[in-house]
Design an enzyme around this catalytic site. Structure first.
Site, PDB file in Angstrom:
ATOM      1  CB  CYS A 146      -0.945   3.867  -3.764  1.00 32.12           C
ATOM      2  SG  CYS A 146      -0.908   2.990  -5.341  1.00 32.12           S
ATOM      3  CG  HIS A 147      -2.780   4.787   0.076  1.00 31.17           C
ATOM      4  ND1 HIS A 147      -3.813   5.583  -0.354  1.00 31.17           N
ATOM      5  CD2 HIS A 147      -3.084   3.519  -0.333  1.00 31.17           C
ATOM      6  CE1 HIS A 147      -4.722   4.840  -0.975  1.00 31.17           C
ATOM      7  NE2 HIS A 147      -4.285   3.587  -0.986  1.00 31.17           N
ATOM      8  CB  CYS A 182      -0.934   0.030   1.208  1.00 29.19           C
ATOM      9  SG  CYS A 182      -1.839  -1.499   1.509  1.00 29.19           S
ATOM     10  CG  HIS A 206       7.274   4.021 -16.450  1.00 25.71           C
ATOM     11  ND1 HIS A 206       8.438   3.423 -16.877  1.00 25.71           N
ATOM     12  CD2 HIS A 206       7.318   3.978 -15.094  1.00 25.71           C
ATOM     13  CE1 HIS A 206       9.140   3.022 -15.830  1.00 25.71           C
ATOM     14  NE2 HIS A 206       8.483   3.349 -14.739  1.00 25.71           N
ATOM     15  CG  MET A 247      -9.001   0.465  -2.808  1.00 24.72           C
ATOM     16  SD  MET A 247      -7.492   0.886  -1.904  1.00 24.72           S
ATOM     17  CE  MET A 247      -7.739  -0.112  -0.438  1.00 24.72           C
TER      18      MET A 247
END
Length: 572
Positions: free
Chosen positions: A78-79, A75, A397, A116
């Protein structure tokens, strides 16, 4: 399903809470994006303090530690480390406690169209782990320890002092045609002779080396692992080996050396994800000299961000300067290294979520991807300012990108995308092709999203585009190649993984086309899991036919590979 869960699912399907909702343009997130953003972090293994929040649901220390490991494995990318939001939304207690455990369980289990992942229904997490994570994100976020000069010096080793190193090259290898190949899960790199295709040596490094960079003279190779460990390798030795090493933090992605005339091999620099900082070191020993924090205000809304990660660093060919690209704040920091004690820095605002990039063909302009902003910034290294900001496809990218002469638009620089199937071309000649400079002059379709690298060469007519994170195996296991003189004709697909002739059922993702020095062959990693067979495949650039397959039991999860000459001189 309980009444509260049914209500939570209904609420998710109709109106996502403000704390998590992304803008409409970010919907329909691909599995390629999810795979890329949710990469594991070395911080999963770092002990952190549990602060008991009386408003949060109870957790034992064992539960907290397990949840913390899951968070940093899946996680944090991302967070953010402190859960204050990075490319994903914030997950701080002031937002999560209000939603409650049952709501959060459903959100984590089923995901959302805003990005998510559906952690439970995809089989990635069990129902018990989902419950654990729903309670964890309501706790006070634990903060990893800082990593300063004391910690760096404790990790610093000079294995072979400069005075004891060879005074001349002691081997017969052509040092300008060696490939430094990351053996991701083994925590190693393989040095492969570009002529004989034989492995010279396999060296222990940090975990999952992210990049290999060459010193200005071509003698030293620098690699940095995700765990922020740097190896400095002397290619003059009879058997090239590590002569110095250091850790510059707990998680990192970037390393570079001074390239400007008069400063060759004098300095090295590395940027960290955690702590958010960069470190300047001596170029011959890696002794740390100066640590600079990147915490500060974001571009645009000018909000304070506590953990802006250093995504990439390049060395200017025009001035004694480094360009440090900071992801969350969206700034490129130009660092004048003429006086390390009294360091002069210039902030160039670009766009949020800077990632990677490369120079145009003249090396005057640095093209940097702001991936979640869907933009490419062009930084003028001579004038020290932003020359242009270009809207491109979804989540560019480029790696270093690809330079070539477009038959209509002149010199262009190209990038692929994680989030869509396009390859964007940007004009880079503000003198002879001024009308096209810093504009996306053409966008062509490739095999699909999930592209990590595009590549060309000054001596080639081809543009190569990989798609290793595409969910379709037929796409992720092959490569698309375009004729740059006839881009409208579309691409040819080469079955790289099939050519590798691997015996087992590994993922066989084809990643990172890389040219040899001569520009007449292209190397590809065929990347499978650490318990599966992998390989390197070499293709003739002119005929598009298979030349060689390099197989060896030591080639464990090969991913990036960097040709020494092309890396030293920024040829792509």
């Amino acid at each position: 399903m309980s009444k509260s869960n049914r209500f939570a699912r209904l609420l998710l399907a109709t109106t996502l809470p403000l704390a998590f909702a992304a803008q409409a343009s970010q919907k329909d997130v691909t599995s390629a994006e999810t795979a890329y953003q949710a990469g594991s972090s070395p911080l999963a293994n770092i002990e952190m303090y549990q602060d008991i929040n009386p408003k949060a649901p109870a957790m034992t220390k064992a539960e907290f530690d397990k949840a913390r490991q899951i968070y940093f494995q899946r996680c944090a990318g991302c967070h953010g480390v402190l859960r204050k939001g990075a490319t994903g939304k914030p997950l701080t207690p002031d937002l999560t406690i209000e939603k409650g455990t049952e709501y959060l369980k459903v959100f984590i289990a089923y995901g959302s169209p805003a990005g998510m992942p559906n952690w439970q229904t995809s089989g990635e997490l069990s129902a018990e782990e989902v419950d654990l994570m729903a309670r964890y994100v309501q706790q006070t976020p634990p903060q990893p320890p800082e990593f300063g000069l004391k910690e760096m010096k404790a990790s610093w080793k000079v294995i072979v002092p400069p005075a004891d190193r060879p005074k001349k090259k002691m081997n017969n290898y052509k040092l300008d045609n060696i490939f430094s190949t990351t053996l991701r899960d083994a925590g190693e790199i393989a040095l492969i002779d570009g002529d004989s295709k034989q492995i010279i040596s396999v060296l222990k490094t940090g975990y999952a080396v992210h990049i290999s960079r060459m010193s200005a003279t071509g003698r030293y190779l620098f690699v940095i692992g995700r765990d922020a460990k740097i190896n400095m390798i002397d290619l003059w030795m009879e058997k090239p080996d590590t002569v110095a090493e250091i850790r510059v933090g707990l998680e990192a992605r970037s390393v570079e050396t001074s390239k400007f005339k008069g400063y060759e091999d004098k300095l090295a620099i590395a940027g960290a994800y955690w702590p958010p900082q960069y470190t300047i070191m001596k170029g011959d020993t890696l002794e740390p000299l100066k640590i600079m924090a990147t915490r500060g205000m974001t571009v645009g809304d000018q909000e304070y961000h506590p953990e802006p990660r250093v995504a990439s660093i390049v060395s200017s060919h025009f001035k004694p300067e480094f360009v440090v690209n900071v992801k969350e704040t969206g700034k490129s920091i130009v660092v004048d290294y003429t006086d390390v004690n009294q360091l002069k820095t210039t902030e160039i605002p670009v766009a949020k979520f800077l990632h990677d990039g490369g120079f145009d063909s003249t090396k005057r302009y640095f093209m940097i991807a702001a991936n979640q902003s869907n933009k490419i910034g062009a930084i003028d290294m001579k004038e020290g300012k932003l020359a242009g900001l270009v809207e491109v496809g979804k989540i560019p990218h480029p790696g270093r990108g690809a330079n070539f002469i477009h038959p209509k638009y002149g010199p262009v620089w190209a990038t692929g995308h994680l989030g869509d199937d396009t390859i964007a071309m940007i004009g880079t000649d503000p003198v002879k092709h001024k009308q096209y400079a810093w504009k996306m002059v053409e966008s062509i379709k490739g095999q699909g999203g999930g592209s990590l690298f595009v590549k060309s060469h000054p001596k080639s007519k081809n543009l190569w585009v990989d798609t290793p994170l595409h969910p379709d195996a037929a796409v992720s296991q092959s490569i698309a190649v375009f004729n740059i003189n006839n881009l409208g004709a579309g691409y040819k697909v080469l079955p790289i993984a099939q050519w590798a002739g691997l015996k087992d059922d590994g993922a066989k993702r084809v990643v990172q086309p890389e040219y040899n020095k001569a520009g007449d062959e292209v190397w590809f990693s065929v990347w499978s899991a650490k318990d599966k067979e992998s390989a390197i495949v070499v293709v003739d650039d002119k005929t598009l036919q298979l030349k060689t397959v390099i197989k060896d039991k030591r080639l464990v999860t090969p991913t990036g590979h960097f040709n020494t000459h092309n890396t030293q001189h920024d040829v792509y």
